[in-house]
Design an enzyme around this catalytic site. Structure first.
Site, PDB file in Angstrom:
ATOM      1  N   SER A   1       0.845  -1.197   0.000  1.00 38.57           N
ATOM      2  CA  SER A   1       0.000   0.000   0.000  1.00 38.57           C
ATOM      3  C   SER A   1       0.877   1.243   0.000  1.00 38.57           C
ATOM      4  O   SER A   1       1.998   1.231   0.540  1.00 38.57           O
ATOM      5  CB  SER A   1      -0.875   0.018   1.257  1.00 38.57           C
ATOM      6  OG  SER A   1      -1.547   1.266   1.381  1.00 38.57           O
TER       7      SER A   1
ATOM      8  N   TYR B   1      -1.637  -0.657  10.329  1.00 36.15           N
ATOM      9  CA  TYR B   1      -1.822  -1.139   8.946  1.00 36.15           C
ATOM     10  C   TYR B   1      -0.643  -0.678   8.076  1.00 36.15           C
ATOM     11  O   TYR B   1      -0.068  -1.466   7.313  1.00 36.15           O
ATOM     12  CB  TYR B   1      -3.143  -0.597   8.401  1.00 36.15           C
ATOM     13  CG  TYR B   1      -3.365  -0.809   6.923  1.00 36.15           C
ATOM     14  CD1 TYR B   1      -3.894  -2.006   6.449  1.00 36.15           C
ATOM     15  CD2 TYR B   1      -3.060   0.199   6.003  1.00 36.15           C
ATOM     16  CE1 TYR B   1      -4.109  -2.191   5.087  1.00 36.15           C
ATOM     17  CE2 TYR B   1      -3.276   0.017   4.644  1.00 36.15           C
ATOM     18  CZ  TYR B   1      -3.797  -1.184   4.188  1.00 36.15           C
ATOM     19  OH  TYR B   1      -4.003  -1.364   2.837  1.00 36.15           O
TER      20      TYR B   1
HETATM   21  P1  NAP Z   1     -11.277  -5.771   0.632  1.00 36.18           P
HETATM   22  O1  NAP Z   1     -12.277  -5.300  -0.367  1.00 36.18           O
HETATM   23  O2  NAP Z   1     -11.498  -5.452   2.075  1.00 36.18           O
HETATM   24  O3  NAP Z   1     -11.150  -7.363   0.457  1.00 36.18           O
HETATM   25  C1  NAP Z   1     -10.337  -8.076   1.340  1.00 36.18           C
HETATM   26  C2  NAP Z   1     -10.305  -9.532   0.920  1.00 36.18           C
HETATM   27  O4  NAP Z   1      -9.437 -10.207   1.832  1.00 36.18           O
HETATM   28  C3  NAP Z   1     -11.645 -10.208   0.990  1.00 36.18           C
HETATM   29  O5  NAP Z   1     -11.730 -11.112  -0.088  1.00 36.18           O
HETATM   30  C4  NAP Z   1     -11.588 -10.968   2.313  1.00 36.18           C
HETATM   31  O6  NAP Z   1     -12.337 -12.180   2.299  1.00 36.18           O
HETATM   32  C5  NAP Z   1     -10.114 -11.319   2.366  1.00 36.18           C
HETATM   33  N1  NAP Z   1      -9.612 -11.568   3.715  1.00 36.18           N
HETATM   34  C6  NAP Z   1      -9.622 -10.748   4.793  1.00 36.18           C
HETATM   35  N2  NAP Z   1      -9.058 -11.362   5.846  1.00 36.18           N
HETATM   36  C7  NAP Z   1      -8.693 -12.598   5.414  1.00 36.18           C
HETATM   37  C8  NAP Z   1      -8.070 -13.698   6.037  1.00 36.18           C
HETATM   38  N3  NAP Z   1      -7.681 -13.671   7.322  1.00 36.18           N
HETATM   39  N4  NAP Z   1      -7.860 -14.818   5.315  1.00 36.18           N
HETATM   40  C9  NAP Z   1      -8.230 -14.871   4.007  1.00 36.18           C
HETATM   41  N5  NAP Z   1      -8.822 -13.858   3.360  1.00 36.18           N
HETATM   42  C10 NAP Z   1      -9.050 -12.733   4.069  1.00 36.18           C
HETATM   43  O7  NAP Z   1      -9.811  -5.267   0.296  1.00 36.18           O
HETATM   44  P2  NAP Z   1      -9.227  -4.438  -0.956  1.00 36.18           P
HETATM   45  O8  NAP Z   1      -9.525  -3.006  -0.750  1.00 36.18           O
HETATM   46  O9  NAP Z   1      -9.590  -5.107  -2.220  1.00 36.18           O
HETATM   47  O10 NAP Z   1      -7.664  -4.620  -0.691  1.00 36.18           O
HETATM   48  C11 NAP Z   1      -6.920  -5.673  -1.275  1.00 36.18           C
HETATM   49  C12 NAP Z   1      -5.446  -5.439  -0.984  1.00 36.18           C
HETATM   50  O11 NAP Z   1      -5.086  -4.123  -1.460  1.00 36.18           O
HETATM   51  C13 NAP Z   1      -5.097  -5.439   0.508  1.00 36.18           C
HETATM   52  O12 NAP Z   1      -3.812  -6.001   0.676  1.00 36.18           O
HETATM   53  C14 NAP Z   1      -5.073  -3.976   0.863  1.00 36.18           C
HETATM   54  O13 NAP Z   1      -4.264  -3.719   2.001  1.00 36.18           O
HETATM   55  C15 NAP Z   1      -4.496  -3.400  -0.400  1.00 36.18           C
HETATM   56  N6  NAP Z   1      -4.778  -1.960  -0.571  1.00 36.18           N
HETATM   57  C16 NAP Z   1      -6.052  -1.514  -0.736  1.00 36.18           C
HETATM   58  C17 NAP Z   1      -6.269  -0.159  -0.894  1.00 36.18           C
HETATM   59  C18 NAP Z   1      -7.637   0.436  -1.095  1.00 36.18           C
HETATM   60  O14 NAP Z   1      -7.755   1.675  -1.159  1.00 36.18           O
HETATM   61  N7  NAP Z   1      -8.688  -0.364  -1.177  1.00 36.18           N
HETATM   62  C19 NAP Z   1      -5.187   0.728  -0.871  1.00 36.18           C
HETATM   63  C20 NAP Z   1      -3.921   0.242  -0.684  1.00 36.18           C
HETATM   64  C21 NAP Z   1      -3.723  -1.112  -0.547  1.00 36.18           C
HETATM   65  P3  NAP Z   1     -13.859 -12.278   2.890  1.00 36.18           P
HETATM   66  O15 NAP Z   1     -14.642 -11.135   2.257  1.00 36.18           O
HETATM   67  O16 NAP Z   1     -14.315 -13.621   2.480  1.00 36.18           O
HETATM   68  O17 NAP Z   1     -13.728 -12.128   4.372  1.00 36.18           O
END
Ligand code: NAP
Length: 248
Positions: free
Chosen positions: A143, A157
């Site tokens: 991130s 985080y």
């Molecule tokens: P998200 O929509 O919250 O989705 C998270 C995913 O991770 C879901 O599929 C969830 O599964 C799964 N998950 C959570 N805890 C888990 C665990 N203990 N074991 C297995 N699966 C787990 O997240 P996102 O925004 O797409 O982010 C994806 C990645 O991008 C992350 O690494 C995040 O830190 C990074 N990121 C995101 C942003 C942003 O602005 N969104 C910015 C920077 C970085 P369930 O739904 O089945 O629980």
């Protein structure tokens, strides 16, 4: 060679977009999820409609026994693994350091960091030429928070993502002569449900005027470089970082 890729946290957001893009590019996929089976099954159905093999596997990737079971299922149902996207992560409600307790910090670190160590270890045992594998690629999803630090909101985080950056660097060097490339994508502010989990569903729109490009990003804009880093087009790329953050 048929590409077969595990996407952790592939049931929604960036992970789901990546899983579908990989399926469109010819990968068989394992969509890992923690709690939302319906969404993971839906992604797999869409991949199968494209002619791909796809399985949804429930596993909390911070728990070693569950990670081992997930990889066993991949071995049996999909066969030769060639790629891993360490994408699963969580965010918890915004607060300053003085309000954080050990349970919260440990949960963030085990879900966001330990998980990537455990999954990478199992992937290496299957892909490394030192273990009679045929090589492969790992992409870690970090991130922009690792550079910015997320003060007053989620420095736990942000620190977990700093660890992912360091894991990327170290593991890429450790595996460079074993046929495995390790790279990292660092998204900025992307429209997903993660921000609601962090206590502010409208966070991207609140912050977008501070982003040089004046907008948040889409999940597809993050999935694109992840898929490229997994592809043979990136065959001489390892240990590198792609910031997908609109200039921030
Ligand atoms: P998200 O929509 O919250 O989705 C998270 C995913 O991770 C879901 O599929 C969830 O599964 C799964 N998950 C959570 N805890 C888990 C665990 N203990 N074991 C297995 N699966 C787990 O997240 P996102 O925004 O797409 O982010 C994806 C990645 O991008 C992350 O690494 C995040 O830190 C990074 N990121 C995101 C942003 C942003 O602005 N969104 C910015 C920077 C970085 P369930 O739904 O089945 O629980």
């Amino acid at each position: 060679m048929q590409k077969t890729t595990l996407i952790t946290g592939g049931s929604r957001g960036i992970g789901a977009a990546t899983a579908l893009m990989l399926a469109r590019q010819g990968h068989d996929i394992c969509v890992n999820y923690c709690s939302n089976q319906t969404r993971a099954d839906d992604i797999c159905e869409q991949a199968r409609a494209l002619g791909r093999n796809a399985i949804a596997v429930q596993a909390d990737v911070s728990v070693e026994s569950q990670v081992l079971r997930m990889f066993d299922e991949i071995d049996v149902q999909l066969g030769n693994l060639t790629g891993l996207v360490n994408n699963a992560a969580i965010l918890m409600p915004q607060m300053p350091l003085v309000e954080m307790d050990a349970d919260r910090v440990n949960r963030i670190l085990s879900t966001n960091v330990t998980s990537s160590f455990l999954c990478s270890k199992e992937a290496v045992k299957r892909m490394s030429t030192d273990f009679s594998g045929q090589g492969g690629a790992i992409v870690n999803v970090s991130s922009a928070a690792s550079r910015i630090g997320a003060p007053g909101e989620y420095i736990d985080y942000a620190a977990s993502k700093g660890a992912i950056d360091t894991l990327t660097r170290g593991l890429s060097l450790e595996l460079a002569d074993q046929g495995i490339r390790v790279n990292c994508v660092r998204p900025g502010f992307i429209y997903t449900d993660m921000h609601a989990d962090g206590g502010e569903p409208g966070r991207v729109d609140r912050i977008k005027s501070a982003i040089p490009m004046q907008r948040g990003g889409s999940v597809e804009e993050v999935a694109e470089p992840i898929c490229w880093l997994l592809s043979d087009s990136a065959s001489y790329v390892t240990g590198t970082f792609i910031d997908v953050a609109g200039g921030r």
